[in-house]
Design an enzyme around this catalytic site. Structure first.
Site, PDB file in Angstrom:
ATOM      1  N   LEU A   8       0.850  -1.183   0.000  1.00 15.26           N
ATOM      2  CA  LEU A   8       0.000   0.000   0.000  1.00 15.26           C
ATOM      3  C   LEU A   8       0.889   1.236   0.000  1.00 15.26           C
ATOM      4  CD1 LEU A   8      -2.694  -0.936   2.683  1.00 15.26           C
ATOM      5  CD2 LEU A   8      -3.020  -0.854   0.202  1.00 15.26           C
ATOM      6  N   PRO A 187       3.762   8.220   2.097  1.00 20.02           N
ATOM      7  CA  PRO A 187       4.052   7.740   0.747  1.00 20.02           C
ATOM      8  C   PRO A 187       5.527   7.361   0.564  1.00 20.02           C
ATOM      9  CG  PRO A 187       2.721   9.739   0.672  1.00 20.02           C
ATOM     10  CD  PRO A 187       3.168   9.567   2.091  1.00 20.02           C
ATOM     11  N   SER A 188       5.774   6.462  -0.382  1.00 16.10           N
ATOM     12  CA  SER A 188       7.123   6.054  -0.783  1.00 16.10           C
ATOM     13  C   SER A 188       7.916   5.429   0.356  1.00 16.10           C
ATOM     14  CB  SER A 188       7.902   7.257  -1.364  1.00 16.10           C
ATOM     15  OG  SER A 188       7.198   7.854  -2.429  1.00 16.10           O
ATOM     16  N   ARG A 189       7.231   4.895   1.346  1.00 12.57           N
ATOM     17  CA  ARG A 189       7.855   4.246   2.502  1.00 12.57           C
ATOM     18  C   ARG A 189       8.705   5.207   3.326  1.00 12.57           C
ATOM     19  NH1 ARG A 189       4.355   1.207   1.586  1.00 12.57           N
ATOM     20  NH2 ARG A 189       4.424  -1.063   1.485  1.00 12.57           N
ATOM     21  N   LEU A 190       8.512   6.501   3.144  1.00 12.44           N
ATOM     22  CA  LEU A 190       9.192   7.492   3.982  1.00 12.44           C
ATOM     23  C   LEU A 190       8.282   7.818   5.166  1.00 12.44           C
ATOM     24  CD1 LEU A 190      10.751   9.838   1.265  1.00 12.44           C
ATOM     25  CD2 LEU A 190      11.886   8.085   2.634  1.00 12.44           C
TER      26      LEU A 190
END
Length: 211
Positions: A8, A187-190
């Protein structure tokens, strides 16, 4: 189905160390109220991690019942988790609210609640749950479900019209924290991760850690 493709892109919120409450208990209360308001199923469900005398970790879901200077839950003292906590009082609890893309990790030491507090909570439970605490030798091998159901029926008849006493082997624990981590998916695993740490200085130090 390729498990590697299951992901996700979290984007429901953000968390900044400059904006959180300086008291981690107050920050927990804020997030917990928001979880309740979101009508999540059992927002008080938490993953309790313990370690055995052989060094083997184990975890299970328990239900948070009170918050004061720690986080309390109730169980059978002779269960696997009870045996682990008798060996080492160090433990952790984790809340995960996927619908809000949030997680809270809390670490510390565990102490038993007083007999008075455990007894008061025991008698606040539904009568069926009180009987269940007597029936279940939690984590022990049992021959069949019929054995449990027979024992339940026997105890229900024995205590009919009477107050059910709290078993000596049943009661509460309180995890007293020295570490909190609040995680907000981004978002973007940050992801945002904000820590409250009292392990070194005794006072709460609040800071961001890398995702």
């Amino acid at each position: 189905m390729n498990l590697a493709d299951l992901r996700l892109n979290y984007q429901k919120g953000e968390l900044h160390e400059q904006h959180v409450h300086p008291d981690p208990f107050a920050q927990f209360a804020t997030w917990f109220k928001e979880a309740q308001a979101s009508q999540l199923n059992e927002p008080n469900a938490m993953f309790l991690s313990t370690i055995s005398s052989s060094g083997r970790p184990s975890g299970r879901i328990v239900l948070l019942k009170t918050v004061d200077y720690g986080f309390s839950f109730f169980t059978n003292y002779e269960s696997r988790k009870g045996q682990d906590l008798a060996f080492s009082s160090q433990a952790s609890i984790t809340f995960f609210w996927g619908e809000l893309e949030r997680q809270i990790r809390i670490e510390g030491h565990v102490e038993k609640l007083s007999v008075e507090l455990s007894t008061a909570y025991f008698h606040s439970r539904p009568r069926e749950s009180q009987l269940g605490a007597w029936v279940s030798e939690q984590s022990a091998k049992v021959d069949s479900r019929e054995v449990l159901e027979k024992r339940y029926a026997e105890l229900a008849a024995q205590y009919e019209g009477q107050t059910i006493p709290k078993p000596d082997h049943w009661g509460g624990y309180r995890l007293v924290p020295d570490y909190f981590e609040f995680w907000q998916g981004r978002p973007s695993r940050l992801h945002d991760r904000v820590v409250y740490d009292a392990r070194e200085k005794g006072d709460w130090e609040c800071y961001r850690v890398a995702p």
